[in-house]
Design a protein around this motif. Structure first.
Motif, PDB file in Angstrom:
ATOM      1  N   TYR A 112       0.822  -1.216   0.000  1.00 23.15           N
ATOM      2  CA  TYR A 112       0.000   0.000   0.000  1.00 23.15           C
ATOM      3  C   TYR A 112       0.856   1.266   0.000  1.00 23.15           C
ATOM      4  O   TYR A 112       0.467   2.278  -0.601  1.00 23.15           O
ATOM      5  N   GLY A 113       2.019   1.192   0.655  1.00 23.85           N
ATOM      6  CA  GLY A 113       2.919   2.346   0.644  1.00 23.85           C
ATOM      7  C   GLY A 113       3.479   2.610  -0.742  1.00 23.85           C
ATOM      8  O   GLY A 113       3.517   3.744  -1.219  1.00 23.85           O
ATOM      9  N   GLY A 114       3.891   1.521  -1.434  1.00 24.08           N
ATOM     10  CA  GLY A 114       4.423   1.658  -2.786  1.00 24.08           C
ATOM     11  C   GLY A 114       3.394   2.161  -3.766  1.00 24.08           C
ATOM     12  O   GLY A 114       3.642   3.092  -4.531  1.00 24.08           O
ATOM     13  N   GLU A 115       2.201   1.566  -3.722  1.00 22.43           N
ATOM     14  CA  GLU A 115       1.138   1.987  -4.644  1.00 22.43           C
ATOM     15  C   GLU A 115       0.670   3.406  -4.332  1.00 22.43           C
ATOM     16  O   GLU A 115       0.412   4.208  -5.233  1.00 22.43           O
ATOM     17  N   GLY A 116       0.582   3.727  -3.031  1.00 24.12           N
ATOM     18  CA  GLY A 116       0.156   5.070  -2.635  1.00 24.12           C
ATOM     19  C   GLY A 116       1.135   6.133  -3.095  1.00 24.12           C
ATOM     20  O   GLY A 116       0.735   7.193  -3.592  1.00 24.12           O
ATOM     21  N   LEU A 117       2.438   5.836  -2.958  1.00 22.77           N
ATOM     22  CA  LEU A 117       3.468   6.770  -3.429  1.00 22.77           C
ATOM     23  C   LEU A 117       3.400   6.923  -4.945  1.00 22.77           C
ATOM     24  O   LEU A 117       3.556   8.031  -5.483  1.00 22.77           O
ATOM     25  N   TYR A 118       3.141   5.811  -5.630  1.00 17.60           N
ATOM     26  CA  TYR A 118       3.010   5.838  -7.093  1.00 17.60           C
ATOM     27  C   TYR A 118       1.889   6.785  -7.525  1.00 17.60           C
ATOM     28  O   TYR A 118       2.084   7.659  -8.381  1.00 17.60           O
ATOM     29  N   TYR A 119       0.705   6.620  -6.916  1.00 18.31           N
ATOM     30  CA  TYR A 119      -0.423   7.483  -7.276  1.00 18.31           C
ATOM     31  C   TYR A 119      -0.165   8.944  -6.886  1.00 18.31           C
ATOM     32  O   TYR A 119      -0.604   9.857  -7.592  1.00 18.31           O
ATOM     33  N   PHE A 120       0.537   9.153  -5.776  1.00 18.30           N
ATOM     34  CA  PHE A 120       0.836  10.520  -5.339  1.00 18.30           C
ATOM     35  C   PHE A 120       1.763  11.213  -6.333  1.00 18.30           C
ATOM     36  O   PHE A 120       1.522  12.356  -6.744  1.00 18.30           O
ATOM     37  N   VAL A 121       2.830  10.516  -6.748  1.00 18.10           N
ATOM     38  CA  VAL A 121       3.792  11.097  -7.693  1.00 18.10           C
ATOM     39  C   VAL A 121       3.158  11.271  -9.068  1.00 18.10           C
ATOM     40  O   VAL A 121       3.471  12.235  -9.781  1.00 18.10           O
ATOM     41  N   GLU A 122       2.259  10.361  -9.444  1.00 15.10           N
ATOM     42  CA  GLU A 122       1.599  10.447 -10.748  1.00 15.10           C
ATOM     43  C   GLU A 122       0.824  11.752 -10.919  1.00 15.10           C
ATOM     44  O   GLU A 122       0.652  12.231 -12.037  1.00 15.10           O
ATOM     45  N   GLN A 123       0.376  12.335  -9.822  1.00 17.67           N
ATOM     46  CA  GLN A 123      -0.312  13.618  -9.905  1.00 17.67           C
ATOM     47  C   GLN A 123       0.624  14.692 -10.451  1.00 17.67           C
ATOM     48  O   GLN A 123       0.235  15.522 -11.275  1.00 17.67           O
ATOM     49  N   PHE A 124       1.895  14.656 -10.008  1.00 17.01           N
ATOM     50  CA  PHE A 124       2.883  15.642 -10.467  1.00 17.01           C
ATOM     51  C   PHE A 124       3.368  15.328 -11.884  1.00 17.01           C
ATOM     52  O   PHE A 124       3.709  16.245 -12.637  1.00 17.01           O
ATOM     53  N   VAL A 125       3.383  14.042 -12.233  1.00 13.68           N
ATOM     54  CA  VAL A 125       3.702  13.663 -13.613  1.00 13.68           C
ATOM     55  C   VAL A 125       2.652  14.243 -14.557  1.00 13.68           C
ATOM     56  O   VAL A 125       2.980  14.781 -15.622  1.00 13.68           O
ATOM     57  N   TRP A 126       1.395  14.158 -14.154  1.00  7.37           N
ATOM     58  CA  TRP A 126       0.296  14.720 -14.956  1.00  7.37           C
ATOM     59  C   TRP A 126       0.439  16.231 -15.078  1.00  7.37           C
ATOM     60  O   TRP A 126       0.264  16.795 -16.172  1.00  7.37           O
ATOM     61  N   LEU A 127       0.774  16.893 -13.975  1.00  8.05           N
ATOM     62  CA  LEU A 127       0.940  18.347 -14.006  1.00  8.05           C
ATOM     63  C   LEU A 127       2.102  18.748 -14.907  1.00  8.05           C
ATOM     64  O   LEU A 127       2.037  19.773 -15.603  1.00  8.05           O
TER      65      LEU A 127
END
Length: 255
Positions: A112-127
Motif C-alpha cells: 500500500y505504501g508503494g502503490e500510494g506513493l506511485y499514485y501521489f507522484v503520478e499527480q505531479f507527472v500529470w501536471l
C-alpha cells in the motif's frame, strides 16, 4: 369488504425471494459512474491502439498512424487525471489492514505504501505533462513513479499469494465437511453455496495476481526505459491490454 382473491396457481409457484437478473444498462450506468470503470475502458482503448502501432500493421506515413499516435498519447494523459487523490485509498487500506504478524505489517507497508506513493507522484507527472510544471521534471518524476509502482506490486503479489493460500485451506476444509455431510445422508445446500462463492473468490484472486504480474512487468520496463529482455513495445502493449481486461471484468462483477 370483499375477501381478497386467492392467488392463482401461476402466482403461487413464483419464488419472490429469487434475485432478478440485473438490467444491463443499469449495470453499465453504475459501472461508468465509478472512476476505475472509466479508467479501465480508457486503458483498453489505449493499449489496443499501442498494439496496432507496435505491430507495424500500418505504414508510418499513413495519416491514420499519426492520428492513432496522437490518440494514444491523449488517452495516456487523460488516465493520469483519473489518479488525482487516488493515493488516499491506499492510505485507508493501510490503516484498515489487520496487522496480525510482522510479515503482514511489512508486506502491507510495501504494497500500500508503494502503490500510494506511485499514485501521489503520478499527480505531479500529470501536471508536468499538462504544462503546469516544467517538463524537465517529467523524466525524474516518471522514474520515481515507476519504482514505487514496481515495489508496490511486489508487496501486493506477496499478500495475494498469502490470501490465496488461506482460501485454498478454507476450500479444502469445506470440501471435507461436505463429504462427511453427504456420507451421513444430510442435505448440504448451504455448504455447497459457500463452496461455490469461495471458488469464485479464489478465481478472482488468481486473476488479480496475474494482473499484478502484467502491470509489474510494465513498471519494470519503465524503470529500464524499455531496454532489455521482456521490454519490447508489442509485449508491453499486450500485457497492458491483458491487465485492463482482467481489471474491467473484476470491476464489472463487483459493481
Amino acid at each position: 369488504m370483499d375477501p381478497k382473491p386467492s392467488p392463482s396457481p401461476q402466482n403461487s409457484n413464483q419464488t419472490p425471494n429469487k434475485p432478478r437478473q440485473r438490467d444491463f444498462l443499469n449495470h453499465l450506468e453504475v459501472y461508468l459512474a465509478k472512476r476505475d470503470g472509466v479508467d479501465k475502458l480508457l486503458k483498453i482503448s489505449r493499449y489496443a491502439t499501442k498494439i496496432i502501432l507496435a505491430s507495424s500493421l500500418l505504414p508510418e506515413t499513413l495519416i491514420l498512424t499519426k492520428r492513432l499516435k496522437s490518440f494514444e498519447s491523449s488517452v495516456g494523459l487523460s488516465r493520469k487525471a483519473f489518479r488525482l487523490g487516488k493515493f488516499v485509498q491506499d492510505v485507508n487500506a493501510l490503516r484498515d489492514s489487520p496487522f496480525d504478524t510482522k510479515q503482514e505489517i511489512i508486506l502491507s507497508i510495501i504494497a500500500y505504501g508503494g502503490e500510494g506513493l506511485y499514485y501521489f507522484v503520478e499527480q505531479f507527472v500529470w501536471l508536468a505533462k499538462s504544462g503546469l510544471i516544467d517538463s524537465k521534471h517529467s523524466k525524474s518524476l516518471g522514474k520515481v513513479s515507476a519504482w514505487a509502482e514496481f515495489v508496490g506490486y511486489i508487496g501486493s503479489i506477496s499478500l495475494k499469494f498469502r490470501d490465496l493460500k488461506k482460501l485454498s485451506e478454507e476450500e479444502a476444509c469445506l470440501e471435507s465437511s461436505i463429504e462427511v455431510t453427504v456420507t451421513r445422508g444430510v442435505g448440504c445446500q448451504e455448504e455447497e453455496k459457500r463452496l461455490s462463492k469461495l471458488r469464485e473468490k479464489k478465481l478472482m484472486k488468481k486473476l488479480s495476481i496475474v494482473q499484478d504480474f502484467a502491470d509489474g512487468l510494465m513498471a519494470l520496463a519503465d524503470i529500464r526505459d524499455g531496454r532489455g529482455r521482456f521490454s519490447g513495445p508489442l509485449l508491453m502493449s499486450c500485457a497492458g491490454l491483458f491487465s485492463a481486461l482482467i481489471s474491467t471484468h473484476k470491476n464489472w462483477v463487483s459493481c
